[in-house]
Scaffold this motif. Sequence first.
Motif, PDB file in Angstrom:
ATOM      1  N   THR A 142       0.884  -1.076   0.184  1.00 18.92           N
ATOM      2  CA  THR A 142      -0.094   0.065   0.114  1.00 18.92           C
ATOM      3  C   THR A 142       0.872   1.365  -0.067  1.00 18.92           C
ATOM      4  O   THR A 142       2.091   1.162   0.597  1.00 18.92           O
ATOM      5  N   PRO A 143       0.599   2.410  -0.784  1.00 22.38           N
ATOM      6  CA  PRO A 143       1.365   3.504  -0.796  1.00 22.38           C
ATOM      7  C   PRO A 143       1.984   4.011   0.365  1.00 22.38           C
ATOM      8  O   PRO A 143       3.183   4.553   0.506  1.00 22.38           O
ATOM      9  N   GLY A 144       1.241   4.336   1.783  1.00 21.78           N
ATOM     10  CA  GLY A 144       1.387   4.814   2.573  1.00 21.78           C
ATOM     11  C   GLY A 144       2.586   4.012   3.354  1.00 21.78           C
ATOM     12  O   GLY A 144       3.621   4.552   3.715  1.00 21.78           O
ATOM     13  N   ARG A 145       2.295   2.795   3.573  1.00 25.79           N
ATOM     14  CA  ARG A 145       3.530   1.892   4.192  1.00 25.79           C
ATOM     15  C   ARG A 145       4.736   1.936   3.485  1.00 25.79           C
ATOM     16  O   ARG A 145       5.975   1.883   3.984  1.00 25.79           O
ATOM     17  N   LEU A 146       4.731   1.776   2.120  1.00 27.00           N
ATOM     18  CA  LEU A 146       6.023   1.819   1.291  1.00 27.00           C
ATOM     19  C   LEU A 146       6.551   3.127   1.315  1.00 27.00           C
ATOM     20  O   LEU A 146       7.855   3.029   1.653  1.00 27.00           O
ATOM     21  N   HIS A 147       5.738   4.133   1.557  1.00 34.55           N
ATOM     22  CA  HIS A 147       6.654   5.405   1.668  1.00 34.55           C
ATOM     23  C   HIS A 147       7.446   5.458   3.007  1.00 34.55           C
ATOM     24  O   HIS A 147       8.384   5.796   3.011  1.00 34.55           O
ATOM     25  N   ASP A 148       6.863   5.145   3.993  1.00 34.68           N
ATOM     26  CA  ASP A 148       7.475   4.978   5.446  1.00 34.68           C
ATOM     27  C   ASP A 148       8.740   4.092   5.471  1.00 34.68           C
ATOM     28  O   ASP A 148       9.602   4.479   5.984  1.00 34.68           O
ATOM     29  N   LEU A 149       8.488   2.703   4.713  1.00 34.54           N
ATOM     30  CA  LEU A 149       9.655   2.101   4.656  1.00 34.54           C
ATOM     31  C   LEU A 149      11.039   2.810   3.892  1.00 34.54           C
ATOM     32  O   LEU A 149      12.187   2.619   4.221  1.00 34.54           O
ATOM     33  N   VAL A 150      10.325   3.330   2.785  1.00 33.76           N
ATOM     34  CA  VAL A 150      11.384   4.251   1.896  1.00 33.76           C
ATOM     35  C   VAL A 150      12.154   5.256   2.811  1.00 33.76           C
ATOM     36  O   VAL A 150      13.296   5.525   2.642  1.00 33.76           O
ATOM     37  N   GLU A 151      11.510   5.898   3.562  1.00 39.09           N
ATOM     38  CA  GLU A 151      11.891   7.109   4.354  1.00 39.09           C
ATOM     39  C   GLU A 151      12.773   6.326   5.457  1.00 39.09           C
ATOM     40  O   GLU A 151      13.888   6.945   5.660  1.00 39.09           O
ATOM     41  N   LYS A 153      14.903   4.183   4.914  1.00 39.16           N
ATOM     42  CA  LYS A 153      15.956   3.400   4.062  1.00 39.16           C
ATOM     43  C   LYS A 153      15.803   2.065   4.188  1.00 39.16           C
ATOM     44  O   LYS A 153      16.815   1.344   4.377  1.00 39.16           O
ATOM     45  N   ALA A 154      14.589   1.488   4.569  1.00 42.32           N
ATOM     46  CA  ALA A 154      14.326  -0.064   4.787  1.00 42.32           C
ATOM     47  C   ALA A 154      14.190  -0.724   3.524  1.00 42.32           C
ATOM     48  O   ALA A 154      14.100  -1.975   3.387  1.00 42.32           O
ATOM     49  N   CYS A 155      13.457   0.128   2.507  1.00 43.51           N
ATOM     50  CA  CYS A 155      13.279  -0.290   1.021  1.00 43.51           C
ATOM     51  C   CYS A 155      13.825   0.629   0.166  1.00 43.51           C
ATOM     52  O   CYS A 155      13.800   1.719   0.162  1.00 43.51           O
ATOM     53  N   ARG A 156      14.659   0.176  -1.106  1.00 42.15           N
ATOM     54  CA  ARG A 156      14.998   1.066  -2.050  1.00 42.15           C
ATOM     55  C   ARG A 156      14.369   0.525  -3.353  1.00 42.15           C
ATOM     56  O   ARG A 156      14.538  -0.663  -3.578  1.00 42.15           O
ATOM     57  N   LEU A 157      13.935   1.390  -4.129  1.00 39.96           N
ATOM     58  CA  LEU A 157      13.170   1.008  -5.170  1.00 39.96           C
ATOM     59  C   LEU A 157      14.014   1.242  -6.561  1.00 39.96           C
ATOM     60  O   LEU A 157      13.442   0.898  -7.684  1.00 39.96           O
ATOM     61  N   ASP A 158      15.135   1.543  -6.739  1.00 36.56           N
ATOM     62  CA  ASP A 158      15.737   1.893  -8.031  1.00 36.56           C
ATOM     63  C   ASP A 158      16.394   0.720  -8.679  1.00 36.56           C
ATOM     64  O   ASP A 158      16.774   0.817  -9.730  1.00 36.56           O
ATOM     65  N   ARG A 159      16.303  -0.522  -8.099  1.00 40.45           N
ATOM     66  CA  ARG A 159      16.241  -1.589  -9.081  1.00 40.45           C
ATOM     67  C   ARG A 159      14.890  -2.364  -9.340  1.00 40.45           C
ATOM     68  O   ARG A 159      15.130  -3.526  -9.881  1.00 40.45           O
ATOM     69  N   VAL A 160      13.805  -1.870  -9.104  1.00 42.25           N
ATOM     70  CA  VAL A 160      12.431  -2.202  -9.331  1.00 42.25           C
ATOM     71  C   VAL A 160      12.507  -2.125 -11.111  1.00 42.25           C
ATOM     72  O   VAL A 160      12.567  -0.984 -11.473  1.00 42.25           O
ATOM     73  N   ARG A 161      12.257  -3.221 -11.574  1.00 45.07           N
ATOM     74  CA  ARG A 161      12.379  -3.542 -12.915  1.00 45.07           C
ATOM     75  C   ARG A 161      10.829  -3.370 -13.703  1.00 45.07           C
ATOM     76  O   ARG A 161      10.555  -3.153 -14.823  1.00 45.07           O
ATOM     77  N   ILE A 162       9.916  -3.922 -12.812  1.00 45.17           N
ATOM     78  CA  ILE A 162       8.491  -3.827 -13.206  1.00 45.17           C
ATOM     79  C   ILE A 162       7.591  -3.475 -11.909  1.00 45.17           C
ATOM     80  O   ILE A 162       7.613  -3.842 -10.965  1.00 45.17           O
ATOM     81  N   THR A 163       6.745  -2.297 -12.554  1.00 42.77           N
ATOM     82  CA  THR A 163       5.979  -1.811 -11.344  1.00 42.77           C
ATOM     83  C   THR A 163       4.310  -1.972 -11.694  1.00 42.77           C
ATOM     84  O   THR A 163       4.071  -1.474 -13.077  1.00 42.77           O
ATOM     85  N   VAL A 164       3.443  -2.261 -11.060  1.00 40.70           N
ATOM     86  CA  VAL A 164       2.044  -2.178 -11.332  1.00 40.70           C
ATOM     87  C   VAL A 164       1.379  -1.418 -10.216  1.00 40.70           C
ATOM     88  O   VAL A 164       1.496  -1.493  -9.051  1.00 40.70           O
ATOM     89  N   LEU A 165       0.459  -0.865 -11.088  1.00 40.09           N
ATOM     90  CA  LEU A 165      -0.564   0.125 -10.155  1.00 40.09           C
ATOM     91  C   LEU A 165      -1.956  -0.666 -10.436  1.00 40.09           C
ATOM     92  O   LEU A 165      -2.500  -0.670 -11.457  1.00 40.09           O
ATOM     93  N   THR A 181       3.180   8.719  -7.254  1.00 42.27           N
ATOM     94  CA  THR A 181       4.007   9.497  -7.937  1.00 42.27           C
ATOM     95  C   THR A 181       5.545   9.470  -7.455  1.00 42.27           C
ATOM     96  O   THR A 181       6.385   8.914  -8.218  1.00 42.27           O
ATOM     97  N   GLU A 182       5.536   9.343  -6.041  1.00 41.69           N
ATOM     98  CA  GLU A 182       6.950   9.494  -5.653  1.00 41.69           C
ATOM     99  C   GLU A 182       7.517   8.148  -5.916  1.00 41.69           C
ATOM    100  O   GLU A 182       8.729   7.846  -6.181  1.00 41.69           O
ATOM    101  N   ALA A 183       6.712   7.000  -5.891  1.00 40.79           N
ATOM    102  CA  ALA A 183       7.108   5.625  -6.046  1.00 40.79           C
ATOM    103  C   ALA A 183       7.530   5.467  -7.430  1.00 40.79           C
ATOM    104  O   ALA A 183       8.734   4.869  -7.993  1.00 40.79           O
ATOM    105  N   LEU A 184       6.911   6.057  -8.363  1.00 37.29           N
ATOM    106  CA  LEU A 184       7.155   5.696  -9.713  1.00 37.29           C
ATOM    107  C   LEU A 184       8.065   6.527 -10.233  1.00 37.29           C
ATOM    108  O   LEU A 184       8.959   6.285 -11.143  1.00 37.29           O
TER     109      LEU A 184
END
Length: 454
Positions: A142-151, A153-165, A181-184
């Motif tokens: 879910t977007p909110g929890r993903l944002h928290d984990l990125v903040e 630094k528990a999750c990094r998205l720069d190697r994500v090759r496939i993204t589904v909305l 938008t931040e995740a994309l």
Amino acid sequence: MNHPDPAESQPSVTSFAGLDLPPAVQRKLAELDVREPFPIQAATIPDALAGRDILGRARTGSGKTLAFGLPLLARTAGRRAESKYPLALILVPTRELAQQVSEALTPYAAALGLRMAAVVGGMSIGRQIAALRDGAEVVVATPGRLHDLVERKACRLDRVRITVLDEADQMCDMGFLPQVTEALEQVRPDGQRMLFSATLDGDVDGLVRDHLQDPASHSVDPSAGAVTTMDHHVLVVHGPDLYAVTTEIAARDGRVLLFRDTKHGVDQLTRHLRASGVQAAALHSGKSQPQRTRTLAQFKDGQITALVATNVAARGLHIDDLDLVVNVDPPADAKDYLHRAGRTARGGGSGSVVTLVLSGQRRELSRVTSEAGVEPTVTKVRSGEAALTRITGARRPSGTPLDGGPYSRPKNTNAPFRGIGSSKDTSGGRPSRKTSEARKLAEARRAAQVRRGR
């Protein structure tokens, strides 16, 4: 609109065997007796396997999860994620939908040796951090929890090759556009993006324009209201009779999902139903995730037969063989109507959508259903009538309270309970305790006035 409108797809593939999926996935499909793809699956899987961006318009319940999930897993197979660096991301609006997507894809991920992690609010963030640290190729979030984990630094998205909305319009409606938008903007710019939505207007159009490159567009069952196996009814009820009508519907032989606008309304109706002998439970954002998960499981297996929910809690819910949805509170707009309606008649099944209205609400509801492309059958009903039973399967509840509470009361054999707030006297001529006390107090005051006047 700056993107092509999805054309109605006419897929020629009639079995999963005709799709270029990995042998391990084909074996698992056969093992689970999943053989014929739904239209959205047959239409999108070839383009998704080819690595194209996908723009899909399809109602909930049309088979989108495997449509994006199987290609995502197939294209990720053979790769290994490093700690905190997932390779594929599926964004969904609610915890329940994240759980459903994870459960649907886990057998196929396991067959391919891929690790999945669910990242949602309301659950232990420590466990989610640990799962990401251990490595997960696919993250459902879910977007909110993903944002928290990125903040953190528990999750990094720069190697994500496939993204589904998934359910993109609902994520935007729920205020998640900034996090989406931040995740994309953090995933690999040369990666594949797949966006699925029931509508493609407003904020969703912006996401398509800004983040999809020459997408393959497909539209299957674009309007939930257009499903031919779904019946739509508007039941006009007398105000004081609303709770009695609702209770008889909830007491039917079979499951029913009832929508109310607020958490308070959900809790109030649930207490009343349980006091009337109906196996009811509440589902809304005020409940903890373990509570919500347990309630859904009980509703799916039939322990709970009446699920009372708000829009937010029920977004994206998939319940097999649910044949009745009731709008106790009428939906605010066409999108709400179609979303609620989409909880039934899923996967080609049949179902009914019933909306309860007072006389003064008919004109506004007529506008909503017209915008939704629905022509409902309108019927005036009262509790206990044959028409109500014919349309909904309504029957008289047992009246035996399932637990204590403010609505538990002895069964009244003289008159039906017409609902909270009713001015109808259902006491059978006997004054209530409060009425008796008020009468005694008034008599004492009159006696005192008489004494003072002597």
